[in-house]
Design a protein around this motif. Structure first.
Motif, PDB file in Angstrom:
ATOM      1  N   ASP A  61       0.799  -1.636   0.156  1.00 18.85           N
ATOM      2  CA  ASP A  61       0.387   0.105   0.029  1.00 18.85           C
ATOM      3  C   ASP A  61       0.463   1.516   0.513  1.00 18.85           C
ATOM      4  O   ASP A  61       0.857   2.133  -0.220  1.00 18.85           O
ATOM      5  N   ALA A  62       1.962   1.054   0.889  1.00 18.19           N
ATOM      6  CA  ALA A  62       2.713   2.228   1.082  1.00 18.19           C
ATOM      7  C   ALA A  62       3.213   2.746  -0.491  1.00 18.19           C
ATOM      8  O   ALA A  62       3.880   4.061  -1.201  1.00 18.19           O
ATOM      9  N   VAL A  63       4.141   1.218  -0.997  1.00 17.15           N
ATOM     10  CA  VAL A  63       4.223   1.550  -2.898  1.00 17.15           C
ATOM     11  C   VAL A  63       3.634   2.063  -3.628  1.00 17.15           C
ATOM     12  O   VAL A  63       4.218   3.310  -4.242  1.00 17.15           O
ATOM     13  N   LEU A  64       2.016   1.032  -3.784  1.00 21.00           N
ATOM     14  CA  LEU A  64       1.776   2.153  -4.449  1.00 21.00           C
ATOM     15  C   LEU A  64       1.272   3.596  -3.829  1.00 21.00           C
ATOM     16  O   LEU A  64       0.724   4.690  -4.840  1.00 21.00           O
ATOM     17  N   ALA A  65       1.189   4.417  -2.648  1.00 18.64           N
ATOM     18  CA  ALA A  65       0.935   5.029  -2.437  1.00 18.64           C
ATOM     19  C   ALA A  65       2.082   6.706  -3.011  1.00 18.64           C
ATOM     20  O   ALA A  65       1.793   7.202  -3.192  1.00 18.64           O
ATOM     21  N   ALA A  66       3.015   5.915  -3.554  1.00 19.23           N
ATOM     22  CA  ALA A  66       4.081   6.716  -3.435  1.00 19.23           C
ATOM     23  C   ALA A  66       4.377   7.328  -4.932  1.00 19.23           C
ATOM     24  O   ALA A  66       4.635   8.155  -5.705  1.00 19.23           O
ATOM     25  N   LEU A  67       3.945   6.044  -5.325  1.00 19.86           N
ATOM     26  CA  LEU A  67       3.391   5.915  -7.201  1.00 19.86           C
ATOM     27  C   LEU A  67       2.836   7.201  -7.387  1.00 19.86           C
ATOM     28  O   LEU A  67       2.510   6.780  -9.247  1.00 19.86           O
ATOM     29  N   GLU A  68       1.627   6.790  -6.880  1.00 21.60           N
ATOM     30  CA  GLU A  68       0.596   7.759  -7.280  1.00 21.60           C
ATOM     31  C   GLU A  68       1.345   9.275  -7.488  1.00 21.60           C
ATOM     32  O   GLU A  68       0.055  10.111  -8.203  1.00 21.60           O
ATOM     33  N   ASN A  77      11.020  10.662  -3.093  1.00 22.36           N
ATOM     34  CA  ASN A  77      11.301  11.172  -1.715  1.00 22.36           C
ATOM     35  C   ASN A  77       9.974  10.030  -1.202  1.00 22.36           C
ATOM     36  O   ASN A  77      10.667   9.724   0.162  1.00 22.36           O
ATOM     37  N   ALA A  78       9.205  10.051  -0.825  1.00 23.63           N
ATOM     38  CA  ALA A  78       7.921   9.304  -1.005  1.00 23.63           C
ATOM     39  C   ALA A  78       7.984   7.809  -0.518  1.00 23.63           C
ATOM     40  O   ALA A  78       8.219   6.993   0.261  1.00 23.63           O
ATOM     41  N   LEU A  79       9.024   6.822  -1.378  1.00 25.22           N
ATOM     42  CA  LEU A  79       9.721   6.122  -1.300  1.00 25.22           C
ATOM     43  C   LEU A  79      10.947   5.307  -1.120  1.00 25.22           C
ATOM     44  O   LEU A  79      10.862   4.373  -0.348  1.00 25.22           O
ATOM     45  N   ALA A  80      11.694   6.544  -0.757  1.00 24.36           N
ATOM     46  CA  ALA A  80      12.372   6.341   0.841  1.00 24.36           C
ATOM     47  C   ALA A  80      12.116   7.089   1.926  1.00 24.36           C
ATOM     48  O   ALA A  80      12.756   6.332   2.824  1.00 24.36           O
ATOM     49  N   GLN A  81      10.580   7.119   2.257  1.00 21.08           N
ATOM     50  CA  GLN A  81      10.349   7.490   3.591  1.00 21.08           C
ATOM     51  C   GLN A  81       9.946   5.908   3.982  1.00 21.08           C
ATOM     52  O   GLN A  81       9.184   5.981   5.350  1.00 21.08           O
ATOM     53  N   ILE A  82       9.788   5.094   2.871  1.00 20.57           N
ATOM     54  CA  ILE A  82       9.152   3.752   3.367  1.00 20.57           C
ATOM     55  C   ILE A  82      10.092   2.625   4.023  1.00 20.57           C
ATOM     56  O   ILE A  82      11.297   2.740   3.584  1.00 20.57           O
ATOM     57  N   GLU A  83       9.598   2.635   5.240  1.00 15.43           N
ATOM     58  CA  GLU A  83      10.361   1.598   6.342  1.00 15.43           C
ATOM     59  C   GLU A  83      10.196   0.396   5.744  1.00 15.43           C
ATOM     60  O   GLU A  83       9.030  -0.289   5.137  1.00 15.43           O
ATOM     61  N   THR A  84      11.319  -0.965   5.773  1.00 21.31           N
ATOM     62  CA  THR A  84      11.777  -1.642   5.004  1.00 21.31           C
ATOM     63  C   THR A  84      12.012  -2.964   5.767  1.00 21.31           C
ATOM     64  O   THR A  84      13.021  -2.381   6.929  1.00 21.31           O
ATOM     65  N   THR A  85      11.924  -3.714   5.954  1.00 24.32           N
ATOM     66  CA  THR A  85      12.947  -5.342   6.051  1.00 24.32           C
ATOM     67  C   THR A  85      12.928  -6.390   4.864  1.00 24.32           C
ATOM     68  O   THR A  85      12.343  -6.489   3.800  1.00 24.32           O
ATOM     69  N   GLY A  86      14.803  -6.733   5.058  1.00 24.81           N
ATOM     70  CA  GLY A  86      14.486  -7.297   3.990  1.00 24.81           C
ATOM     71  C   GLY A  86      15.105  -6.968   2.739  1.00 24.81           C
ATOM     72  O   GLY A  86      15.661  -6.114   2.192  1.00 24.81           O
ATOM     73  N   ALA A  87      14.469  -8.091   1.775  1.00 23.53           N
ATOM     74  CA  ALA A  87      14.093  -7.792   0.205  1.00 23.53           C
ATOM     75  C   ALA A  87      13.237  -6.665  -0.093  1.00 23.53           C
ATOM     76  O   ALA A  87      13.871  -6.298  -0.949  1.00 23.53           O
ATOM     77  N   GLN A  88      12.438  -6.137   0.931  1.00 28.56           N
ATOM     78  CA  GLN A  88      11.757  -4.705   0.693  1.00 28.56           C
ATOM     79  C   GLN A  88      12.695  -3.527   0.107  1.00 28.56           C
ATOM     80  O   GLN A  88      12.472  -3.110  -0.880  1.00 28.56           O
ATOM     81  N   ALA A  89      14.005  -3.573   0.898  1.00 30.71           N
ATOM     82  CA  ALA A  89      14.580  -2.198   0.938  1.00 30.71           C
ATOM     83  C   ALA A  89      15.059  -2.692  -0.631  1.00 30.71           C
ATOM     84  O   ALA A  89      15.580  -1.530  -1.603  1.00 30.71           O
ATOM     85  N   GLY A  90      15.346  -3.827  -1.270  1.00 25.54           N
ATOM     86  CA  GLY A  90      15.905  -4.027  -2.956  1.00 25.54           C
ATOM     87  C   GLY A  90      14.662  -3.563  -3.599  1.00 25.54           C
ATOM     88  O   GLY A  90      15.048  -3.004  -4.711  1.00 25.54           O
TER      89      GLY A  90
END
Length: 216
Positions: A61-68, A77-90
């Protein structure tokens, strides 16, 4: 003799019961603990799965919101604010690099190069980043470097092998070797793990170069 035998049987049975009760008193806690561990383990496993699903949904949901966002910089900038774990960072690195291609090509190439060398990322992400780096970099990247990257990606069993073979053929064209390029693409078309889109693209290029495509 029946009375003594009966008496001995009763004593033996009593001893067995006493021994069994002794075992239960001494080791019964192990059985109880085992049951608790099984029940607790099952509950924890279900909780873990539910948590992972919730985290994955929140990340998506956070990724989709950032890409909107309409502006590429705002998306990055919105993508950079998303908290990630493991492979999500890639995944965030790859998405950000894709957004930067049009606005900041140097930054995009740097992000792709960093992702391709990040050993903390799954191999699939690293290989995708490397292939995108070769494609986006084009002639700005020395031929020898591109050949080295593509040589690794075109090894049998690699997931991105078909697309890497296409880029290898294009690299041969860039060096003025159309016959070698046609040979590579013809071999590519003979393989079963080629998507319809890639097959159409490669077929058109082979025909444009004067090569022949065997009917499927």
């Amino acid at each position: 003799m029946s009375n003594p035998d009966s008496f001995l049987n009763e004593v033996t049975e009593e001893l067995r019961r006493d021994r069994m009760m002794g075992y239960l008193r001494k080791y019964g806690w192990i059985a109880i603990l085992a049951v608790l561990l099984i029940v607790g383990g099952t509950g924890w496993n279900e909780w873990r799965k539910a948590t992972e699903r919730a985290n994955a949904e929140a990340f998506g949901d956070a990724v989709l919101a950032a890409l909107e966002n309409n502006d590429p910089s705002a998306r990055v900038n919105a993508l950079a604010q998303i908290e990630t774990t493991g492979a999500q960072a890639g995944m965030i690195q790859l998405l950000s690099a894709g957004e930067l291609i049009e606005t900041d090509r140097a930054a995009a190439l740097a992000a792709l190069s960093a992702a391709s060398e990040d050993t903390a990322l799954p191999d699939a992400y690293r290989q995708l980043a490397a292939l995108k780096w070769v494609i986006a970099g084009g002639t700005d990247i020395p031929i020898a470097e591109r050949e080295m990257i593509l040589a690794g990606l075109t090894q049998p069993g690699q997931p991105l092998r078909p697309m890497a073979l296409e880029q290898t053929a294009l690299l041969q064209l860039e060096q003025g070797n159309p016959e070698t390029a046609i040979e590579i693409m013809t071999d590519l078309l003979s393989q079963s793990d080629v998507s319809d889109t890639l097959r159409r693209r490669v077929t058109q290029l082979v025909v444009a170069l004067g090569g022949e495509v065997a009917p499927r």
